[in-house]
Design a protein around this motif. Sequence first.
Motif, short mmCIF file in Angstrom:
data_model
loop_
_atom_site.label_atom_id
_atom_site.label_comp_id
_atom_site.label_asym_id
_atom_site.label_seq_id
_atom_site.Cartn_x
_atom_site.Cartn_y
_atom_site.Cartn_z
N THR A 1 11.54 7.09 -7.55
CA THR A 1 10.92 7.27 -6.52
C THR A 1 9.73 5.93 -6.93
O THR A 1 9.96 5.96 -7.92
N GLY A 2 8.83 5.35 -6.19
CA GLY A 2 7.83 4.24 -6.29
C GLY A 2 8.16 3.11 -6.78
O GLY A 2 9.60 2.41 -6.78
N CYS A 3 7.28 2.44 -7.73
CA CYS A 3 7.96 1.11 -7.99
C CYS A 3 9.04 1.67 -9.29
O CYS A 3 9.87 0.49 -9.55
N TRP A 4 9.34 2.57 -9.69
CA TRP A 4 10.96 3.03 -10.57
C TRP A 4 12.37 1.98 -9.23
O TRP A 4 12.25 1.64 -9.99
N TRP B 1 3.80 3.97 -16.56
CA TRP B 1 2.73 4.32 -15.55
C TRP B 1 1.21 3.86 -15.97
O TRP B 1 0.91 3.26 -16.78
N MET B 2 -0.07 4.04 -15.57
CA MET B 2 -0.75 3.38 -14.92
C MET B 2 -1.65 4.09 -14.39
O MET B 2 -3.07 4.54 -14.36
N SER B 3 -1.12 4.17 -13.09
CA SER B 3 -2.28 4.79 -11.98
C SER B 3 -2.59 6.69 -12.35
O SER B 3 -2.45 7.01 -13.32
N GLU B 4 -3.68 6.97 -11.66
CA GLU B 4 -4.38 8.33 -12.09
C GLU B 4 -3.11 9.43 -11.50
O GLU B 4 -3.28 10.79 -11.47
N LYS B 5 -2.63 8.68 -10.14
CA LYS B 5 -1.94 9.59 -9.91
C LYS B 5 -0.64 9.71 -9.94
O LYS B 5 0.13 11.13 -10.42
N ALA B 6 -0.23 8.70 -11.36
CA ALA B 6 1.04 8.77 -11.75
C ALA B 6 0.51 10.53 -13.30
O ALA B 6 1.64 11.24 -13.38
N MET C 1 5.98 -4.10 0.20
CA MET C 1 5.65 -4.40 -1.84
C MET C 1 5.34 -2.83 -1.88
O MET C 1 4.36 -2.12 -1.23
N CYS C 2 5.52 -2.42 -3.64
CA CYS C 2 4.83 -1.80 -3.73
C CYS C 2 5.43 0.33 -2.51
O CYS C 2 6.49 0.17 -1.87
N CYS C 3 4.79 1.46 -3.03
CA CYS C 3 5.01 2.67 -2.14
C CYS C 3 5.19 2.25 -0.33
O CYS C 3 6.16 2.61 0.40
N THR C 4 4.69 1.69 0.29
CA THR C 4 4.37 1.65 1.99
C THR C 4 6.14 0.28 1.47
O THR C 4 6.38 0.48 2.24
N VAL D 1 9.80 7.54 -12.22
CA VAL D 1 8.99 7.09 -11.25
C VAL D 1 7.70 6.53 -12.15
O VAL D 1 7.53 6.57 -13.47
N GLY D 2 6.91 6.21 -11.14
CA GLY D 2 5.53 5.04 -11.63
C GLY D 2 5.71 4.10 -11.06
O GLY D 2 6.71 2.78 -11.32
N CYS D 3 5.02 3.43 -11.86
CA CYS D 3 4.18 2.23 -11.80
C CYS D 3 5.21 0.98 -13.03
O CYS D 3 5.81 1.21 -13.35
N ASN D 4 4.35 -0.05 -12.66
CA ASN D 4 4.26 -0.75 -13.85
C ASN D 4 3.01 -0.78 -14.16
O ASN D 4 1.45 -0.34 -13.44
N SER E 1 9.52 7.15 -1.73
CA SER E 1 7.77 6.45 -2.43
C SER E 1 7.53 7.74 -3.73
O SER E 1 7.58 8.32 -3.66
N CYS E 2 6.35 7.57 -3.67
CA CYS E 2 6.03 8.43 -4.70
C CYS E 2 5.09 9.85 -4.02
O CYS E 2 5.30 11.05 -5.18
N VAL E 3 4.73 9.90 -3.00
CA VAL E 3 4.56 11.02 -2.45
C VAL E 3 5.73 11.56 -1.86
O VAL E 3 6.39 12.59 -2.09
N GLY F 1 0.49 -1.73 0.16
CA GLY F 1 -0.22 -0.20 -0.43
C GLY F 1 0.83 1.02 -0.43
O GLY F 1 2.16 1.19 -0.95
N HIS F 2 0.51 2.50 0.81
CA HIS F 2 1.13 3.33 0.61
C HIS F 2 1.78 4.37 1.66
O HIS F 2 2.15 4.98 2.24
N ASN F 3 0.74 4.40 3.38
CA ASN F 3 0.24 4.88 4.06
C ASN F 3 1.68 4.62 4.53
O ASN F 3 1.87 3.36 5.82
N ASN G 1 7.49 -4.98 -7.21
CA ASN G 1 6.96 -3.97 -7.50
C ASN G 1 5.75 -4.04 -7.65
O ASN G 1 5.23 -6.01 -7.84
N PHE G 2 4.57 -3.18 -8.29
CA PHE G 2 3.34 -3.56 -8.08
C PHE G 2 2.69 -4.89 -9.45
O PHE G 2 2.16 -5.23 -8.29
N LEU G 3 3.39 -5.05 -9.99
CA LEU G 3 3.08 -6.24 -10.87
C LEU G 3 3.14 -7.62 -10.47
O LEU G 3 2.81 -8.46 -10.71
N GLN H 1 -4.12 1.96 -1.90
CA GLN H 1 -3.97 2.46 -3.27
C GLN H 1 -3.38 1.37 -3.84
O GLN H 1 -2.19 0.78 -3.22
N CYS H 2 -3.11 0.83 -4.78
CA CYS H 2 -2.13 0.10 -5.60
C CYS H 2 -2.31 -1.53 -5.48
O CYS H 2 -1.64 -2.15 -6.17
N LEU H 3 -3.20 -1.56 -4.50
CA LEU H 3 -3.72 -3.05 -4.42
C LEU H 3 -4.94 -3.91 -5.07
O LEU H 3 -6.32 -3.04 -5.46
FE1 XCC Z 1 1.56 2.35 -6.84
FE2 XCC Z 1 3.35 4.11 -5.42
FE3 XCC Z 1 2.41 3.25 -9.46
FE4 XCC Z 1 3.80 1.56 -7.48
S1 XCC Z 1 4.17 3.80 -8.53
S2 XCC Z 1 2.22 1.19 -8.78
S3 XCC Z 1 1.10 4.24 -8.23
S4 XCC Z 1 2.90 1.92 -5.67
NI1 XCC Z 1 4.03 5.10 -7.85
#
Ligand code: XCC
Length: 630
Positions: free
Chosen positions: A477-480, A553-558, A301-304, A447-450, A519-521, A266-268, A319-321, A340-342
């Motif tokens: 940052t992030g999944c990069w 990238w894939m998310s709206e956050k991106a 996993m991911c940003c958290t 930055v960004g996702c898979n 992380s992404c933030v 997750g993220h937080n 990362n994400f995938l 987020q991203c779950l």
């Molecule tokens: Fe999510 Fe932040 Fe994208 Fe990864 S990089 S898939 S938004 S976890 Ni922000």
Amino acid sequence: MAGKKVPSKQVSITPGVGKLIEKAEEDGVKTAWHRFLEQQPQCGFGLLGVCCKNCTMGPCRIDPFGVGPTKGVCGADADTIVARNIVRMIAAGTAGHSDHSRDVVHVFKGIAEGKFKDYKLTDVEKLKELAKILGVETEGKSENEIALEVAHILEMEFGKQDEEPVRLLAATAPKKRIKVWEKLGVLPRAIDREICLSMHRTHIGCDADPASLLLHGVRTALADGWCGSMMATYLSDILFGTPKPIKSLANLGVLKEDMVNIIVHGHNPILSMKIAEIAQSEEMQKLAEQYGAKGINVAGMCCTGNEVLSRMGVQVAGNFLMQELAIITGAVEAVIVDYQCLMPSLVDVASCYHTKIITTEPKARIPGAIHVEFEPEKADEIAKEIIKIAIENYKNRVPAKVYIPEHKMELVAGFSVEAILEALGGTLEPLIKALQDGTIKGIVGIVGCNNPRVKQNYGHVTLAKELIKRDILVVGTGCWGIAAAMHGLLTPEAAEMAGPGLKAVCEALGIPPCLHMGSCVDCSRILLVLSALANALNVDISDLPVAGSAPEWMSEKAVAIGTYFVASGVFTHLGVIPPVLGSQKVTKLLTDDIEDLLGGKFYVETDPVKAAETIYNVIIEKRKKLGWPI
Ligand code: XCC
Ligand code: SF4
């Protein structure tokens, strides 16, 4: 298994991934790659951005070839529809980052009020720095008094009603940049207000002008980068410590055959830091031993994952995938998620193994998961309760179903702005000198996702390698960050892959050529570096030899991140085509015209090798304009 097979060797470059996709198929489990295949062909209207369902006279679709309807029932044309859709994506992304931030403010304030005893203010220096930025007097005040005043100001950033720009932005962005935004009327006033206005403007019968819509998208995104996201970074550093270079490992090989494996996803960081901390306690380790395990292994996993990696060195599983793949190893007792991203599919995948999916946030529940609501007033107690579920589940692991790929890679993460400054000897001077004399040609933030549209991590890794080869320092940052880690780019030894200038700098400082900033933030950290460089050189960010990229990238956050980078004057590459091609006008605005207004623009290229070449050329042009050697 019913359904199509995924060409497992072609969909990812990351070691171990192909094997686990094959295992998934043997076990009768579907992954995102399988569902992506099932979704083909995807809707062409959606891909072009010309589908509108903002009211029930629709859904309306514009014929991109001009043979069918050119207007929706209300009369909205492709330009309006595409622009409205993008603005809604920006609003959703900004909401994601900033609502995460709101949760951190809540805990920060609760600590200052003495309500949340399980947390503390770790980096008091940074608290004082933030207080100073926000104009809070610190003399003669206790830490908690300062924190409380800071919290009040930050709360107002979400919902204040005056016309003044948000204070974090006003205090941290370069003056020249602020003038640009002021002239365009895009200085954000309050985070929630700009998000709300994005929704209002895009409602049926409101703003139909694509330029006006997109400018409000810019305003909303600025509220994210320079305020919402930045707040999350500042406060997470204050609560849990500002990251310093830290060694760790990444890839699914960090899972342990003989331990209770817990994934935090997750993220937080409010929850994941607690889980990581409490899992180390003697009480929990002992309990794990009672259940026959050698101990507890928490992996991110991911940003958290990035949050706990940067501050505690917690190993990263992927990362994400790779979130489903972690479960498919058969060796994960629990996946603990915040938001987020779950993938909701986590529950389906887990049902084929013994893994428990534990949701913790009212705003991110998944049917079929165990829900243990997280409350900061009882953080330690709840963390224990959750970890116990994982430990007790160890006995249900089926050894015959376990396969953990051996792959894992060493890494150094934790490059906050403070850590970068420290590596440079306390000032930006050495970096500026290296940029000016051309030892380092420029800096690119990736930055960004898979995204299953892209061979997993190929975009991230190829772009980074191509850039460092050209003496361009890569930060990200992030999944990069996780992709770069799994492919060895976050080790000092990776300097071998860099051009001679960057290599020499890395060797002198003992740093990797790719710096993991969080992380992404924490893209806000990149903004702060850009701001400091611009101020030191007395130029605007748009003059700097820098660029941004989101290769997968894939998310709206991106979309929000990309937009605030462009709005900050940065040339920004996208490796996945955004849903705008249905409007030539919007496409041209975003990839061309916007540069005259903001100094940055989007550039879309799906081939990372070509993208690197273009980015390099843009950086060289910027250097020429500054009169720096090329
Ligand atoms: Fe999510 Fe932040 Fe994208 Fe990864 S990089 S898939 S938004 S976890 Ni922000
Ligand atoms: Fe159709 Fe206009 Fe309604 Fe969109 S807002 S669904 S284009 S009628």
